[in-house]
Structures are given as structure tokens and as C-alpha cells.
Scaffold this motif. Structure first.
Motif, PDB file in Angstrom:
ATOM      1  N   ALA A  92       0.849  -1.191   0.000  1.00 37.25           N
ATOM      2  CA  ALA A  92       0.000   0.000   0.000  1.00 37.25           C
ATOM      3  C   ALA A  92       0.886   1.244   0.000  1.00 37.25           C
ATOM      4  CB  ALA A  92      -0.901  -0.002   1.221  1.00 37.25           C
ATOM      5  N   SER A  93       0.430   2.287  -0.651  1.00 36.31           N
ATOM      6  CA  SER A  93       1.208   3.516  -0.663  1.00 36.31           C
ATOM      7  C   SER A  93       0.290   4.704  -0.398  1.00 36.31           C
ATOM      8  CB  SER A  93       1.915   3.702  -2.005  1.00 36.31           C
ATOM      9  OG  SER A  93       0.954   3.811  -3.036  1.00 36.31           O
ATOM     10  N   ALA A  94       0.851   5.724   0.174  1.00 38.29           N
ATOM     11  CA  ALA A  94       0.095   6.938   0.469  1.00 38.29           C
ATOM     12  C   ALA A  94      -0.038   7.773  -0.789  1.00 38.29           C
ATOM     13  CB  ALA A  94       0.798   7.736   1.556  1.00 38.29           C
ATOM     14  N   GLY A  95      -1.032   8.626  -0.823  1.00 36.60           N
ATOM     15  CA  GLY A  95      -1.220   9.525  -1.951  1.00 36.60           C
ATOM     16  C   GLY A  95      -0.121  10.571  -1.997  1.00 36.60           C
ATOM     17  N   THR A  96       0.049  11.174  -3.137  1.00 34.91           N
ATOM     18  CA  THR A  96       1.080  12.201  -3.258  1.00 34.91           C
ATOM     19  C   THR A  96       0.621  13.466  -2.547  1.00 34.91           C
ATOM     20  OG1 THR A  96       0.149  12.923  -5.358  1.00 34.91           O
ATOM     21  CG2 THR A  96       1.915  11.299  -5.447  1.00 34.91           C
ATOM     22  N   ALA A  97       1.529  14.089  -1.857  1.00 40.56           N
ATOM     23  CA  ALA A  97       1.228  15.301  -1.098  1.00 40.56           C
ATOM     24  C   ALA A  97       1.452  16.534  -1.965  1.00 40.56           C
ATOM     25  CB  ALA A  97       2.103  15.371   0.142  1.00 40.56           C
ATOM     26  N   LYS A  98       0.671  17.561  -1.709  1.00 40.24           N
ATOM     27  CA  LYS A  98       0.797  18.811  -2.451  1.00 40.24           C
ATOM     28  C   LYS A  98       2.070  19.550  -2.021  1.00 40.24           C
ATOM     29  CE  LYS A  98      -1.922  22.935  -3.521  1.00 40.24           C
ATOM     30  NZ  LYS A  98      -3.175  23.648  -3.252  1.00 40.24           N
ATOM     31  N   TYR A  99       2.388  19.460  -0.736  1.00 42.08           N
ATOM     32  CA  TYR A  99       3.580  20.109  -0.189  1.00 42.08           C
ATOM     33  C   TYR A  99       4.551  19.047   0.312  1.00 42.08           C
ATOM     34  CZ  TYR A  99       0.385  24.071  -0.103  1.00 42.08           C
ATOM     35  OH  TYR A  99      -0.512  25.026  -0.445  1.00 42.08           O
ATOM     36  N   ALA A 100       5.844  19.371   0.281  1.00 39.63           N
ATOM     37  CA  ALA A 100       6.850  18.419   0.749  1.00 39.63           C
ATOM     38  C   ALA A 100       6.745  18.195   2.254  1.00 39.63           C
ATOM     39  CB  ALA A 100       8.249  18.912   0.397  1.00 39.63           C
ATOM     40  N   ASP A 101       6.239  19.197   3.004  1.00 40.93           N
ATOM     41  CA  ASP A 101       6.131  19.045   4.448  1.00 40.93           C
ATOM     42  C   ASP A 101       4.703  18.714   4.891  1.00 40.93           C
ATOM     43  OD1 ASP A 101       5.213  21.508   3.703  1.00 40.93           O
ATOM     44  OD2 ASP A 101       6.317  22.639   5.208  1.00 40.93           O
ATOM     45  N   ASP A 102       3.921  18.135   4.009  1.00 35.38           N
ATOM     46  CA  ASP A 102       2.579  17.664   4.348  1.00 35.38           C
ATOM     47  C   ASP A 102       2.694  16.167   4.651  1.00 35.38           C
ATOM     48  OD1 ASP A 102      -0.091  17.180   4.640  1.00 35.38           O
ATOM     49  OD2 ASP A 102      -0.577  17.363   2.529  1.00 35.38           O
ATOM     50  N   PHE A 103       2.965  15.842   5.906  1.00 38.11           N
ATOM     51  CA  PHE A 103       3.268  14.464   6.284  1.00 38.11           C
ATOM     52  C   PHE A 103       2.056  13.551   6.270  1.00 38.11           C
ATOM     53  CE2 PHE A 103       6.465  17.073   8.596  1.00 38.11           C
ATOM     54  CZ  PHE A 103       7.546  16.696   7.833  1.00 38.11           C
ATOM     55  N   ASP A 104       0.879  14.058   6.600  1.00 35.10           N
ATOM     56  CA  ASP A 104      -0.294  13.190   6.672  1.00 35.10           C
ATOM     57  C   ASP A 104      -1.191  13.271   5.445  1.00 35.10           C
ATOM     58  OD1 ASP A 104      -1.205  15.715   7.143  1.00 35.10           O
ATOM     59  OD2 ASP A 104      -2.152  15.281   9.061  1.00 35.10           O
ATOM     60  N   GLY A 105      -0.815  14.062   4.448  1.00 36.99           N
ATOM     61  CA  GLY A 105      -1.534  14.107   3.192  1.00 36.99           C
ATOM     62  C   GLY A 105      -2.889  14.776   3.242  1.00 36.99           C
ATOM     63  N   ASP A 106      -3.118  15.688   4.203  1.00 44.01           N
ATOM     64  CA  ASP A 106      -4.407  16.350   4.304  1.00 44.01           C
ATOM     65  C   ASP A 106      -4.471  17.664   3.534  1.00 44.01           C
ATOM     66  OD1 ASP A 106      -2.793  17.880   5.911  1.00 44.01           O
ATOM     67  OD2 ASP A 106      -4.114  17.839   7.654  1.00 44.01           O
ATOM     68  N   GLY A 107      -3.386  18.043   2.846  1.00 42.54           N
ATOM     69  CA  GLY A 107      -3.379  19.258   2.056  1.00 42.54           C
ATOM     70  C   GLY A 107      -2.857  20.474   2.780  1.00 42.54           C
ATOM     71  N   TYR A 108      -2.525  20.341   4.034  1.00 37.30           N
ATOM     72  CA  TYR A 108      -1.985  21.449   4.828  1.00 37.30           C
ATOM     73  C   TYR A 108      -0.551  21.135   5.228  1.00 37.30           C
ATOM     74  CZ  TYR A 108      -6.863  22.826   5.195  1.00 37.30           C
ATOM     75  OH  TYR A 108      -8.144  23.190   4.899  1.00 37.30           O
ATOM     76  N   ARG A 109       0.271  22.172   5.295  1.00 33.55           N
ATOM     77  CA  ARG A 109       1.655  21.957   5.723  1.00 33.55           C
ATOM     78  C   ARG A 109       1.694  21.602   7.202  1.00 33.55           C
ATOM     79  NH1 ARG A 109       4.934  26.616   2.377  1.00 33.55           N
ATOM     80  NH2 ARG A 109       4.767  25.513   0.415  1.00 33.55           N
ATOM     81  N   ASP A 110       2.596  20.697   7.555  1.00 32.34           N
ATOM     82  CA  ASP A 110       2.719  20.228   8.933  1.00 32.34           C
ATOM     83  C   ASP A 110       4.020  20.714   9.542  1.00 32.34           C
ATOM     84  OD1 ASP A 110       0.315  18.757   8.718  1.00 32.34           O
ATOM     85  OD2 ASP A 110       1.391  17.137   7.726  1.00 32.34           O
ATOM     86  N   LEU A 111       4.050  20.742  10.856  1.00 27.31           N
ATOM     87  CA  LEU A 111       5.239  21.141  11.593  1.00 27.31           C
ATOM     88  C   LEU A 111       5.685  19.961  12.442  1.00 27.31           C
ATOM     89  CD1 LEU A 111       7.220  23.336  12.657  1.00 27.31           C
ATOM     90  CD2 LEU A 111       5.552  23.770  14.454  1.00 27.31           C
ATOM     91  N   ALA A 112       6.932  19.566  12.277  1.00 27.40           N
ATOM     92  CA  ALA A 112       7.506  18.502  13.090  1.00 27.40           C
ATOM     93  C   ALA A 112       8.586  19.124  13.975  1.00 27.40           C
ATOM     94  CB  ALA A 112       8.112  17.420  12.220  1.00 27.40           C
ATOM     95  N   ALA A 113       8.498  18.882  15.271  1.00 27.61           N
ATOM     96  CA  ALA A 113       9.452  19.464  16.225  1.00 27.61           C
ATOM     97  C   ALA A 113       9.974  18.370  17.133  1.00 27.61           C
ATOM     98  CB  ALA A 113       8.787  20.560  17.034  1.00 27.61           C
TER      99      ALA A 113
END
Length: 55
Positions: free
Chosen positions: A27-48
Motif C-alpha cells: 500500500a502507498s500513500a497519496g502524493t502530497a501537495k507540499y513536501a512538508d505535508d506528512f499526513d496528506g491532508d493538504g496542509y503543511r505540517d510542523l515537526a518538532a
């Protein structure tokens, strides 16, 4: 006793053949719109990361 052994053998053979019928492609995840969109919801994510301090 012979019926029980035959039933057990049939169950073992069936259990051995089931993995051969399952899909083999991973199984593979869908392609993300942004490189930092880790969960693929269309919004940029912050990892700290926070390092623990010594007591």
C-alpha cells in the motif's frame, strides 16, 4: 479419529494457501501537495523535537 486428523490437515493446508491469494503490492500513500505535508491532508505540517534536560 481419522475424521479429526483429516479436518486438521485440511485446515492447515487452507491456512498455508491463503497468503498466496492476497495482493502482493504494498500500500502507498497519496502524493502530497507540499513536501512538508506528512499526513496528506493538504496542509503543511510542523515537526518538532525536544531533547530532555538532565535532572
Amino acid at each position: 479419529m481419522r475424521l479429526r486428523a483429516t479436518t486438521a490437515l485440511a485446515a492447515l493446508v487452507a491456512a498455508g494457501l491463503i497468503p498466496l491469494t492476497l495482493p502482493t503490492t504494498p500500500a502507498s500513500a497519496g502524493t502530497a501537495k507540499y513536501a512538508d505535508d506528512f499526513d496528506g491532508d493538504g496542509y503543511r505540517d510542523l515537526a518538532a523535537s525536544v531533547l530532555p534536560t538532565a535532572p
